[in-house]
Design a protein around this motif. Structure first.
Motif, PDB file in Angstrom:
ATOM      1  N   PRO A   1       0.847  -1.198   0.000  1.00 32.30           N
ATOM      2  CA  PRO A   1       0.000   0.000   0.000  1.00 32.30           C
ATOM      3  C   PRO A   1       0.883   1.250   0.000  1.00 32.30           C
ATOM      4  O   PRO A   1       1.805   1.354   0.810  1.00 32.30           O
ATOM      5  CB  PRO A   1      -0.784  -0.099   1.317  1.00 32.30           C
ATOM      6  N   SER A   2       0.610   2.157  -0.929  1.00 31.41           N
ATOM      7  CA  SER A   2       1.421   3.374  -1.030  1.00 31.41           C
ATOM      8  C   SER A   2       0.658   4.434  -1.805  1.00 31.41           C
ATOM      9  O   SER A   2       0.065   4.129  -2.852  1.00 31.41           O
ATOM     10  CB  SER A   2       2.727   3.068  -1.766  1.00 31.41           C
ATOM     11  N   PRO A   3       0.673   5.694  -1.325  1.00 29.66           N
ATOM     12  CA  PRO A   3       0.032   6.754  -2.112  1.00 29.66           C
ATOM     13  C   PRO A   3       0.755   6.987  -3.437  1.00 29.66           C
ATOM     14  O   PRO A   3       0.227   7.666  -4.316  1.00 29.66           O
ATOM     15  CB  PRO A   3       0.112   7.988  -1.194  1.00 29.66           C
TER      16      PRO A   3
ATOM     17  N   TYR B   1      -4.896  11.017  -1.627  1.00 27.94           N
ATOM     18  CA  TYR B   1      -4.774  11.614  -0.295  1.00 27.94           C
ATOM     19  C   TYR B   1      -3.757  10.773   0.454  1.00 27.94           C
ATOM     20  O   TYR B   1      -3.384   9.691  -0.004  1.00 27.94           O
ATOM     21  CB  TYR B   1      -6.127  11.623   0.436  1.00 27.94           C
ATOM     22  N   VAL B   2      -3.290  11.266   1.608  1.00 25.93           N
ATOM     23  CA  VAL B   2      -2.196  10.582   2.297  1.00 25.93           C
ATOM     24  C   VAL B   2      -2.633  10.078   3.668  1.00 25.93           C
ATOM     25  O   VAL B   2      -3.183  10.837   4.469  1.00 25.93           O
ATOM     26  CB  VAL B   2      -0.966  11.514   2.432  1.00 25.93           C
ATOM     27  N   LEU B   3      -2.403   8.801   3.919  1.00 20.62           N
ATOM     28  CA  LEU B   3      -2.628   8.183   5.221  1.00 20.62           C
ATOM     29  C   LEU B   3      -1.285   8.070   5.942  1.00 20.62           C
ATOM     30  O   LEU B   3      -0.238   8.215   5.330  1.00 20.62           O
ATOM     31  CB  LEU B   3      -3.241   6.795   5.045  1.00 20.62           C
TER      32      LEU B   3
ATOM     33  N   MET C   1       0.010  -0.207  -4.478  1.00 21.68           N
ATOM     34  CA  MET C   1      -1.395   0.132  -4.691  1.00 21.68           C
ATOM     35  C   MET C   1      -1.815   1.294  -3.804  1.00 21.68           C
ATOM     36  O   MET C   1      -1.584   1.281  -2.595  1.00 21.68           O
ATOM     37  CB  MET C   1      -2.286  -1.072  -4.357  1.00 21.68           C
ATOM     38  N   SER C   2      -2.476   2.286  -4.411  1.00 26.69           N
ATOM     39  CA  SER C   2      -2.994   3.453  -3.697  1.00 26.69           C
ATOM     40  C   SER C   2      -4.518   3.436  -3.687  1.00 26.69           C
ATOM     41  O   SER C   2      -5.147   3.051  -4.668  1.00 26.69           O
ATOM     42  CB  SER C   2      -2.516   4.731  -4.388  1.00 26.69           C
ATOM     43  N   LEU C   3      -5.091   3.885  -2.573  1.00 28.19           N
ATOM     44  CA  LEU C   3      -6.558   3.984  -2.503  1.00 28.19           C
ATOM     45  C   LEU C   3      -7.086   5.229  -3.189  1.00 28.19           C
ATOM     46  O   LEU C   3      -8.255   5.288  -3.553  1.00 28.19           O
ATOM     47  CB  LEU C   3      -7.012   4.016  -1.038  1.00 28.19           C
ATOM     48  N   GLY C   4      -6.258   6.249  -3.334  1.00 25.61           N
ATOM     49  CA  GLY C   4      -6.748   7.496  -3.925  1.00 25.61           C
ATOM     50  C   GLY C   4      -5.786   8.622  -3.631  1.00 25.61           C
ATOM     51  O   GLY C   4      -4.750   8.417  -3.001  1.00 25.61           O
TER      52      GLY C   4
ATOM     53  N   GLY D   1       0.040   5.428   7.185  1.00 25.79           N
ATOM     54  CA  GLY D   1       0.722   4.165   6.930  1.00 25.79           C
ATOM     55  C   GLY D   1      -0.187   3.268   6.122  1.00 25.79           C
ATOM     56  O   GLY D   1      -1.327   3.630   5.807  1.00 25.79           O
ATOM     57  N   GLY D   2       0.324   2.092   5.789  1.00 23.74           N
ATOM     58  CA  GLY D   2      -0.422   1.194   4.906  1.00 23.74           C
ATOM     59  C   GLY D   2      -1.524   0.396   5.571  1.00 23.74           C
ATOM     60  O   GLY D   2      -2.303  -0.271   4.878  1.00 23.74           O
TER      61      GLY D   2
ATOM     62  N   ALA E   1      -5.203   1.338   4.703  1.00 29.00           N
ATOM     63  CA  ALA E   1      -5.372   1.052   3.267  1.00 29.00           C
ATOM     64  C   ALA E   1      -5.453  -0.455   3.037  1.00 29.00           C
ATOM     65  O   ALA E   1      -6.303  -0.929   2.272  1.00 29.00           O
ATOM     66  CB  ALA E   1      -4.221   1.665   2.474  1.00 29.00           C
TER      67      ALA E   1
ATOM     68  N   MET F   1      -8.507  -2.658   1.354  1.00 37.19           N
ATOM     69  CA  MET F   1      -8.299  -3.562   0.221  1.00 37.19           C
ATOM     70  C   MET F   1      -8.718  -4.982   0.580  1.00 37.19           C
ATOM     71  O   MET F   1      -9.348  -5.682  -0.231  1.00 37.19           O
ATOM     72  CB  MET F   1      -6.838  -3.516  -0.231  1.00 37.19           C
TER      73      MET F   1
HETATM   74 CL1  6GU Z   1      -2.270   2.725  -0.012  1.00 36.95          CL
HETATM   75  N1  6GU Z   1      -1.116   4.343   1.705  1.00 36.95           N
HETATM   76  C1  6GU Z   1      -0.967   5.536   2.294  1.00 36.95           C
HETATM   77  N2  6GU Z   1      -0.045   5.679   3.257  1.00 36.95           N
HETATM   78  N3  6GU Z   1      -1.673   6.600   1.991  1.00 36.95           N
HETATM   79  C2  6GU Z   1      -2.606   6.429   1.051  1.00 36.95           C
HETATM   80  C3  6GU Z   1      -2.815   5.228   0.387  1.00 36.95           C
HETATM   81  C4  6GU Z   1      -2.037   4.184   0.751  1.00 36.95           C
HETATM   82  N4  6GU Z   1      -3.803   5.379  -0.507  1.00 36.95           N
HETATM   83  C5  6GU Z   1      -4.182   6.633  -0.408  1.00 36.95           C
HETATM   84  N5  6GU Z   1      -3.465   7.292   0.524  1.00 36.95           N
END
Ligand code: 6GU
Length: 225
Positions: A83-85, A136-138, A131-134, A140-141, A144, A148
């Motif tokens: 998981p990564s933005p 914006y920034v979380l 893989m990114s959810l969208g 950590g993974g 996310a 998933m």
């Molecule tokens: Cl998958 N990780 C993080 N850290 N931030 C996110 C994301 C994933 N998807 C959207 N923002």
């Protein structure tokens, strides 16, 4: 399906004992295992991060604990999800692809991310997807990965009791779902749309289709081409 999760916060995933996923685990449909990355450190402080080469803010996850953890988990048939933005967009199509896998492994990074050599090493030996959810920034993974896992596992046969509830929903046909109603027929002076009370299934299907298109036009015009 087997799912492994590597994280420095195993407790994030305690909630996977609940609800439909918990039931699927209890019934043996899902073999879900959570691993603490820190159990693959060997120093007194159980260090998982260090400062970035080249400078910059934040910390980077060290490669050695990841290598030891993932070597013990990844097999021939596994797909590694990071998981990564900075990754490709996770969509319903991605969820469907992953739902047909035998073994999915999530590597949950914290801080600014994982040393790139970890991704490159496993990408040279097997399948790896950032893989990114969208957009914006979380922090950590973990959150996310949880999203998933829910999107993927509900598509695994037997996890959701009524499979027909999977077909008529948002994104399965490229449109947002139509509005839905239940009893009572009038609530706070608001009536359920007349057409839904009539029992004309062709007319209802057409109305729902129109509502889906209108909603998509209003909220997600990018989905209409
Ligand atoms: Cl998958 N990780 C993080 N850290 N931030 C996110 C994301 C994933 N998807 C959207 N923002």
């Amino acid at each position: 399906m087997r799912i492994d999760i590597v994280t420095i916060f195993p407790a994030f995933f305690d909630v996977l004992d609940l609800s439909l996923i918990g039931k699927a685990r209890a019934r043996g449909i899902l073999d879900l295992r959570v691993h603490d990355l820190r159990s693959h450190t060997h120093d007194r402080h159980r260090t998982v991060d260090d400062t970035p080469y080249g400078g910059g803010a934040g910390m980077v996850m060290k490669p050695e604990p990841w290598g030891e953890a993932l070597d013990g988990i990844l097999g021939e048939d596994a797909v590694l999800i990071v998981p990564s933005p900075a990754g490709e967009l996770f969509t319903q199509a991605t969820a469907r692809e992953l739902a047909s896998e035998q073994h999915v492994v999530f590597a949950c990074g914290r801080y600014e991310g994982i040393d790139q050599r970890v991704i490159d090493h496993y990408a040279a030996r097997g399948r790896v997807r950032l893989m990114s959810l969208g957009d914006y920034v979380l922090n950590g993974g973990e959150v996310a990965a949880m999203a998933m896992i829910e999107a993927v596992t509900r598509l695994v046969p037997g996890v959701v009791g009524n499979p027909s509830s999977l077909v008529e929903e948002s994104h399965e046909d490229g449109l947002l779902e139509y509005p839905i109603y239940t009893k009572p027929p009038v609530w706070r002076d608001r009536s359920v749309p007349e057409i839904l009370l009539g029992g004309n299934h062709g007319a209802i299907a057409q109305w729902r289709r129109e509502q889906s298109i209108e909603r998509t036009r209003q909220y997600r015009p990018d989905l209409l081409s």
